[in-house]
Design a protein around this motif. Sequence first.
Motif, PDB file in Angstrom:
ATOM      1  N   PHE A 219       4.218   9.840  -6.093  1.00 43.88           N
ATOM      2  CA  PHE A 219       3.906  11.059  -5.339  1.00 43.88           C
ATOM      3  C   PHE A 219       4.858  11.264  -4.165  1.00 43.88           C
ATOM      4  O   PHE A 219       5.422  12.347  -3.991  1.00 43.88           O
ATOM      5  CB  PHE A 219       2.460  10.996  -4.842  1.00 43.88           C
ATOM      6  CG  PHE A 219       2.054  12.156  -3.979  1.00 43.88           C
ATOM      7  CD1 PHE A 219       1.534  13.301  -4.552  1.00 43.88           C
ATOM      8  CD2 PHE A 219       2.200  12.114  -2.592  1.00 43.88           C
ATOM      9  CE1 PHE A 219       1.175  14.393  -3.758  1.00 43.88           C
ATOM     10  CE2 PHE A 219       1.840  13.187  -1.797  1.00 43.88           C
ATOM     11  CZ  PHE A 219       1.322  14.333  -2.386  1.00 43.88           C
ATOM     12  N   CYS A 220       5.016  10.266  -3.310  1.00 42.21           N
ATOM     13  CA  CYS A 220       5.812  10.435  -2.094  1.00 42.21           C
ATOM     14  C   CYS A 220       7.292  10.611  -2.390  1.00 42.21           C
ATOM     15  O   CYS A 220       7.977  11.388  -1.711  1.00 42.21           O
ATOM     16  CB  CYS A 220       5.578   9.258  -1.141  1.00 42.21           C
ATOM     17  SG  CYS A 220       3.906   9.224  -0.446  1.00 42.21           S
ATOM     18  N   ILE A 221       7.794   9.905  -3.392  1.00 42.23           N
ATOM     19  CA  ILE A 221       9.204  10.079  -3.774  1.00 42.23           C
ATOM     20  C   ILE A 221       9.415  11.489  -4.312  1.00 42.23           C
ATOM     21  O   ILE A 221      10.412  12.146  -3.999  1.00 42.23           O
ATOM     22  CB  ILE A 221       9.608   9.028  -4.822  1.00 42.23           C
ATOM     23  CG1 ILE A 221       9.643   7.640  -4.198  1.00 42.23           C
ATOM     24  CG2 ILE A 221      10.973   9.360  -5.422  1.00 42.23           C
ATOM     25  CD1 ILE A 221      10.653   7.482  -3.089  1.00 42.23           C
TER      26      ILE A 221
ATOM     27  N   HIS B  24       0.826  -1.216   0.000  1.00 42.02           N
ATOM     28  CA  HIS B  24       0.000   0.000   0.000  1.00 42.02           C
ATOM     29  C   HIS B  24       0.857   1.262   0.000  1.00 42.02           C
ATOM     30  O   HIS B  24       0.413   2.301  -0.481  1.00 42.02           O
ATOM     31  CB  HIS B  24      -0.949   0.001   1.207  1.00 42.02           C
ATOM     32  CG  HIS B  24      -0.288  -0.318   2.496  1.00 42.02           C
ATOM     33  ND1 HIS B  24      -0.014  -1.607   2.891  1.00 42.02           N
ATOM     34  CD2 HIS B  24       0.194   0.487   3.493  1.00 42.02           C
ATOM     35  CE1 HIS B  24       0.588  -1.586   4.075  1.00 42.02           C
ATOM     36  NE2 HIS B  24       0.724  -0.326   4.453  1.00 42.02           N
ATOM     37  N   TRP B  25       2.077   1.188   0.531  1.00 44.09           N
ATOM     38  CA  TRP B  25       2.950   2.361   0.503  1.00 44.09           C
ATOM     39  C   TRP B  25       3.458   2.637  -0.909  1.00 44.09           C
ATOM     40  O   TRP B  25       3.672   3.795  -1.286  1.00 44.09           O
ATOM     41  CB  TRP B  25       4.122   2.171   1.464  1.00 44.09           C
ATOM     42  CG  TRP B  25       3.702   2.065   2.895  1.00 44.09           C
ATOM     43  CD1 TRP B  25       3.874   0.992   3.730  1.00 44.09           C
ATOM     44  CD2 TRP B  25       3.008   3.058   3.675  1.00 44.09           C
ATOM     45  NE1 TRP B  25       3.345   1.252   4.963  1.00 44.09           N
ATOM     46  CE2 TRP B  25       2.798   2.511   4.964  1.00 44.09           C
ATOM     47  CE3 TRP B  25       2.550   4.342   3.402  1.00 44.09           C
ATOM     48  CZ2 TRP B  25       2.157   3.212   5.974  1.00 44.09           C
ATOM     49  CZ3 TRP B  25       1.907   5.048   4.407  1.00 44.09           C
ATOM     50  CH2 TRP B  25       1.713   4.494   5.672  1.00 44.09           C
ATOM     51  N   GLU B  26       3.655   1.581  -1.689  1.00 44.32           N
ATOM     52  CA  GLU B  26       4.037   1.771  -3.091  1.00 44.32           C
ATOM     53  C   GLU B  26       2.924   2.463  -3.853  1.00 44.32           C
ATOM     54  O   GLU B  26       3.181   3.269  -4.761  1.00 44.32           O
ATOM     55  CB  GLU B  26       4.367   0.419  -3.734  1.00 44.32           C
ATOM     56  CG  GLU B  26       5.596  -0.268  -3.153  1.00 44.32           C
ATOM     57  CD  GLU B  26       5.882  -1.601  -3.817  1.00 44.32           C
ATOM     58  OE1 GLU B  26       6.080  -1.602  -5.050  1.00 44.32           O
ATOM     59  OE2 GLU B  26       5.878  -2.638  -3.120  1.00 44.32           O
ATOM     60  N   GLU B  27       1.670   2.165  -3.516  1.00 45.18           N
ATOM     61  CA  GLU B  27       0.534   2.803  -4.179  1.00 45.18           C
ATOM     62  C   GLU B  27       0.497   4.297  -3.885  1.00 45.18           C
ATOM     63  O   GLU B  27      -0.008   5.087  -4.683  1.00 45.18           O
ATOM     64  CB  GLU B  27      -0.767   2.137  -3.733  1.00 45.18           C
ATOM     65  CG  GLU B  27      -0.888   0.685  -4.173  1.00 45.18           C
ATOM     66  CD  GLU B  27      -2.079  -0.026  -3.565  1.00 45.18           C
ATOM     67  OE1 GLU B  27      -2.876   0.645  -2.879  1.00 45.18           O
ATOM     68  OE2 GLU B  27      -2.200  -1.246  -3.758  1.00 45.18           O
TER      69      GLU B  27
ATOM     70  N   PRO C 223       8.372   2.844   3.935  1.00 48.17           N
ATOM     71  CA  PRO C 223       8.630   4.264   3.639  1.00 48.17           C
ATOM     72  C   PRO C 223       9.929   4.781   4.248  1.00 48.17           C
ATOM     73  O   PRO C 223      10.541   5.703   3.702  1.00 48.17           O
ATOM     74  CB  PRO C 223       7.416   4.972   4.272  1.00 48.17           C
ATOM     75  CG  PRO C 223       6.363   3.931   4.381  1.00 48.17           C
ATOM     76  CD  PRO C 223       7.087   2.641   4.610  1.00 48.17           C
ATOM     77  N   GLY C 224      10.356   4.184   5.353  1.00 46.37           N
ATOM     78  CA  GLY C 224      11.553   4.655   6.031  1.00 46.37           C
ATOM     79  C   GLY C 224      12.798   4.615   5.171  1.00 46.37           C
ATOM     80  O   GLY C 224      13.715   5.426   5.352  1.00 46.37           O
ATOM     81  N   THR C 225      12.855   3.694   4.218  1.00 50.80           N
ATOM     82  CA  THR C 225      14.052   3.573   3.373  1.00 50.80           C
ATOM     83  C   THR C 225      14.154   4.694   2.352  1.00 50.80           C
ATOM     84  O   THR C 225      15.220   4.889   1.758  1.00 50.80           O
ATOM     85  CB  THR C 225      14.047   2.220   2.636  1.00 50.80           C
ATOM     86  OG1 THR C 225      12.890   2.151   1.790  1.00 50.80           O
ATOM     87  CG2 THR C 225      14.015   1.063   3.608  1.00 50.80           C
ATOM     88  N   ASP C 226      13.062   5.442   2.128  1.00 53.40           N
ATOM     89  CA  ASP C 226      13.067   6.517   1.134  1.00 53.40           C
ATOM     90  C   ASP C 226      13.340   7.880   1.746  1.00 53.40           C
ATOM     91  O   ASP C 226      13.291   8.893   1.050  1.00 53.40           O
ATOM     92  CB  ASP C 226      11.725   6.565   0.400  1.00 53.40           C
ATOM     93  CG  ASP C 226      11.488   5.327  -0.445  1.00 53.40           C
ATOM     94  OD1 ASP C 226      12.468   4.774  -0.968  1.00 53.40           O
ATOM     95  OD2 ASP C 226      10.325   4.909  -0.577  1.00 53.40           O
ATOM     96  N   LEU C 227      13.622   7.925   3.046  1.00 57.90           N
ATOM     97  CA  LEU C 227      13.775   9.205   3.736  1.00 57.90           C
ATOM     98  C   LEU C 227      15.222   9.602   3.935  1.00 57.90           C
ATOM     99  O   LEU C 227      15.502  10.560   4.654  1.00 57.90           O
ATOM    100  CB  LEU C 227      13.057   9.153   5.094  1.00 57.90           C
ATOM    101  CG  LEU C 227      11.554   8.861   5.032  1.00 57.90           C
ATOM    102  CD1 LEU C 227      10.975   8.771   6.442  1.00 57.90           C
ATOM    103  CD2 LEU C 227      10.816   9.921   4.218  1.00 57.90           C
TER     104      LEU C 227
END
Length: 340
Positions: A208-210, A153-156, A164-168
């Motif tokens: 979006f989040c990236i 769901h985080w990929e969506e 998500p923590g790995t993208d911060l």
Amino acid sequence: MNTHPADTAQPEEPPLPPGPLPTHVRGISMEQQSAQEEWEAVEDIQSVLLGRSAGPVPLISFNEALQFFQTTDLSECRKKIQATVRRQGLTALLHFLFGPPRLQQQLQGERDLALAIAQCGLDNNQAVHMRILQTIYKKLTCSRLGCPRYGAHWEELGFQGADPGTDLRGTGMLGLMQMLYFVMDSQMLPLALEIFRLSQHKTQNFPFCIMSVNITRLVLQALREECLSRECNRRQQVIAVLNDLYAAAFLQLYRVWKSQHKTIADSGFLLKELEFSTKKNPKQLLKSLETYVSRSLVSTADGIQQASSLSISSGRAGEEINFMGICDLQVELEGEARLV
């Protein structure tokens, strides 16, 4: 031959196994059982996230989250910060003579707090961190249910993977804090949802989040290179300026992406242009955001006034009117925008 009553007694049924009763015993349908299991799963997830067995995870406002970081020991994170970019030789001299003004001393503590938050990683053991994550999920998906800490769901939503923590890396919790500001500010939420919808487009989609984390990275660079000092000094704020510049940069990206039919293949070039704008023309970006907000407020007020007038008119004429809710109002954009 007479038989004793005991001889005719029916054999006792074997005891039911431990655990939930079968559906035929409980008298509920498979659909009801499935729904109940889903709710129980959500409650379990929320309990794990908060470390307690209470009800749903409450949303968290930006100010509440910021207060948490203001009162938390970030000494280890502060050791890692580099407040300004180090310059040497001719570059340092030119910057001293012709560069932007220095950030006023009374604002340097707030700047260092923002930079310390950017060095703070996502911590599963911090309930506030988890509430921030859950709030972003709920506001973007318009769901009132929580979600697991890890999963597709985080990929969506536009993260690269299930965590998500790995993208911060590079933005830390400031990356999530700026997303939180975007979805929890009443004036920014319509824009955030418009951008999120565009990110789901069949051909113009993007993570979006990236993209959001990348914009936070650009804002941090502008801060460290003292490109925002003049605006921060004028407003006597740092974090509010960072948030506004973040939203302004996202608005600019959205306008260009939508109007010029950009795709993910154009993202690198557009981010480079946006980096130039955040450093060289932050005032222009902020002015664009201010115009957008004021026009959106006027548009919303006009929509409410129109709905009210139609309601009065329909009351007199007895006609049936379909009303448009505030959340259904489209974001009003200026004409074709260009990155400067």
